[in-house]
Design a protein around this motif. Structure first.
Motif, PDB file in Angstrom:
ATOM      1  N   UNK A 147       0.792  -1.220   0.000  1.00  0.00           N
ATOM      2  CA  UNK A 147       0.000   0.000   0.000  1.00  0.00           C
ATOM      3  C   UNK A 147       0.822   1.267   0.000  1.00  0.00           C
ATOM      4  N   UNK A 148       2.055   1.189  -0.504  1.00  0.00           N
ATOM      5  CA  UNK A 148       3.003   2.303  -0.549  1.00  0.00           C
ATOM      6  C   UNK A 148       3.503   2.708   0.840  1.00  0.00           C
ATOM      7  N   UNK A 149       3.150   1.950   1.883  1.00  0.00           N
ATOM      8  CA  UNK A 149       3.615   2.282   3.228  1.00  0.00           C
ATOM      9  C   UNK A 149       5.136   2.170   3.309  1.00  0.00           C
ATOM     10  N   UNK A 150       5.779   3.223   3.785  1.00  0.00           N
ATOM     11  CA  UNK A 150       7.237   3.338   3.900  1.00  0.00           C
ATOM     12  C   UNK A 150       7.936   3.553   2.556  1.00  0.00           C
ATOM     13  N   UNK A 207      -1.287   5.031   0.827  1.00  0.00           N
ATOM     14  CA  UNK A 207      -1.477   5.307  -0.592  1.00  0.00           C
ATOM     15  C   UNK A 207      -2.764   4.669  -1.082  1.00  0.00           C
ATOM     16  N   UNK A 208      -3.280   5.169  -2.193  1.00  0.00           N
ATOM     17  CA  UNK A 208      -4.460   4.573  -2.822  1.00  0.00           C
ATOM     18  C   UNK A 208      -4.183   4.425  -4.310  1.00  0.00           C
ATOM     19  N   UNK A 221      -2.116   9.360  -0.112  1.00  0.00           N
ATOM     20  CA  UNK A 221      -2.909   9.515   1.098  1.00  0.00           C
ATOM     21  C   UNK A 221      -4.057   8.526   1.115  1.00  0.00           C
ATOM     22  N   UNK A 222      -4.865   8.598   2.142  1.00  0.00           N
ATOM     23  CA  UNK A 222      -5.990   7.680   2.298  1.00  0.00           C
ATOM     24  C   UNK A 222      -7.282   8.393   1.919  1.00  0.00           C
ATOM     25  N   UNK A 223      -8.095   7.775   1.059  1.00  0.00           N
ATOM     26  CA  UNK A 223      -9.378   8.352   0.645  1.00  0.00           C
ATOM     27  C   UNK A 223     -10.256   7.243   0.095  1.00  0.00           C
ATOM     28  N   UNK A 224     -11.561   7.492   0.048  1.00  0.00           N
ATOM     29  CA  UNK A 224     -12.520   6.499  -0.394  1.00  0.00           C
ATOM     30  C   UNK A 224     -12.706   6.503  -1.912  1.00  0.00           C
TER      31      UNK A 224
END
Length: 249
Positions: A147-150, A207-208, A221-224
């Motif tokens: 999820x693109x984390x880090x 990430x999305x 970022x985080x979004x629906x």
């Protein structure tokens, strides 16, 4: 040539290789393949004064041109179509060599795939890149890339030319979870890159990645759902492909 089509037949949106173009300029029509209907369609570039076909990638190196005699025969066979006439046809050899197919497509606007032996084409680099065309494929990449984390955005290269190319190639390093990935956004519609602030680190926390027939949207970022007003980094494009890459430097 690879395009996104907003079809006036049934309201479908889909991506397709272009199999032929008939005429040119504002009156150009593209022969494309609608996978939802399993038929070839002849789609005008302009519909109601607005673009109906959006170019992801140009390039017709394999196209040939029909003869003036062939165009005359098609016009004669389709005399009842109206005031439009065929002046130019460029396309794949098996398309341009099939006057019956071209005539029916020109007259009716669509032809079922199983009626003619026209080979379906795919992109020439499908063995070099992984294409993300559906949300399922986007979700699979997000799982692979944590999820693109880090991850860090290490490099971005934007290219635009007179042939309609609008392409952003972005290198992300997520070595803690996957490694380095190169993402190529083709047919860029909108892009915003927000560098990390002075008192922030470069790592992306969330990430999305959204994908459908109309295009793709990535953001850090985080979004629906896609948000063009997002104040972080995001890219909206017609198409996305990715591959594993070597670390920079």
């Amino acid at each position: 040539m690879y395009v996104t089509v907003h079809s006036s037949i049934g309201g479908w949106i889909y991506r397709s290789m272009v199999y032929a173009q008939i005429n040119e300029g504002a009156f150009v029509r593209y022969a494309v393949y609608n996978p939802h209907q399993k038929q070839f369609e002849l789609v005008p570039y302009l519909y109601g004064g607005e673009p109906n076909v959006f170019v992801i990638r140009k390039g017709n190196e394999d196209f040939v041109r029909t003869s003036d005699e062939a165009n005359a025969r098609i016009n004669a066979a389709c005399a009842g179509k109206g005031s439009e006439t065929v002046h130019l046809i460029l396309g794949y050899p098996d398309v341009c060599g099939n006057e019956t197919f071209l005539c029916e497509l020109w007259k009716k606007g669509s032809v079922d795939r199983d009626r003619f032996a026209i080979a379906l084409r795919d992109l020439p680099d499908v063995n070099e890149w992984n294409y993300i065309r559906t949300q399922e494929e986007a979700d699979a990449f997000m799982d692979l890339f944590a999820g693109f984390h880090d991850a860090t955005l290490d490099k971005i290269c934007y290219r635009e030319d007179w042939n309609g190319t609008k392409e952003a190639t972005v290198t992300f390093d997520n070595s803690a979870w996957f490694g380095v990935a190169e993402l190529c956004f083709e047919g860029v519609k909108l892009m915003r890159i927000q560098p990390a602030g002075e008192n922030y680190t470069r790592e992306i926390m969330d990430g999305v990645l959204f994908a459908d027939d109309e295009g793709v949207y990535w953001a850090d970022g985080s979004m629906e759902k896609p948000d063009d007003a997002y104040q972080g980094s995001f890219i909206r494009a017609l198409s996305l492909k990715w591959r594993k890459a070597e670390p920079l430097g």
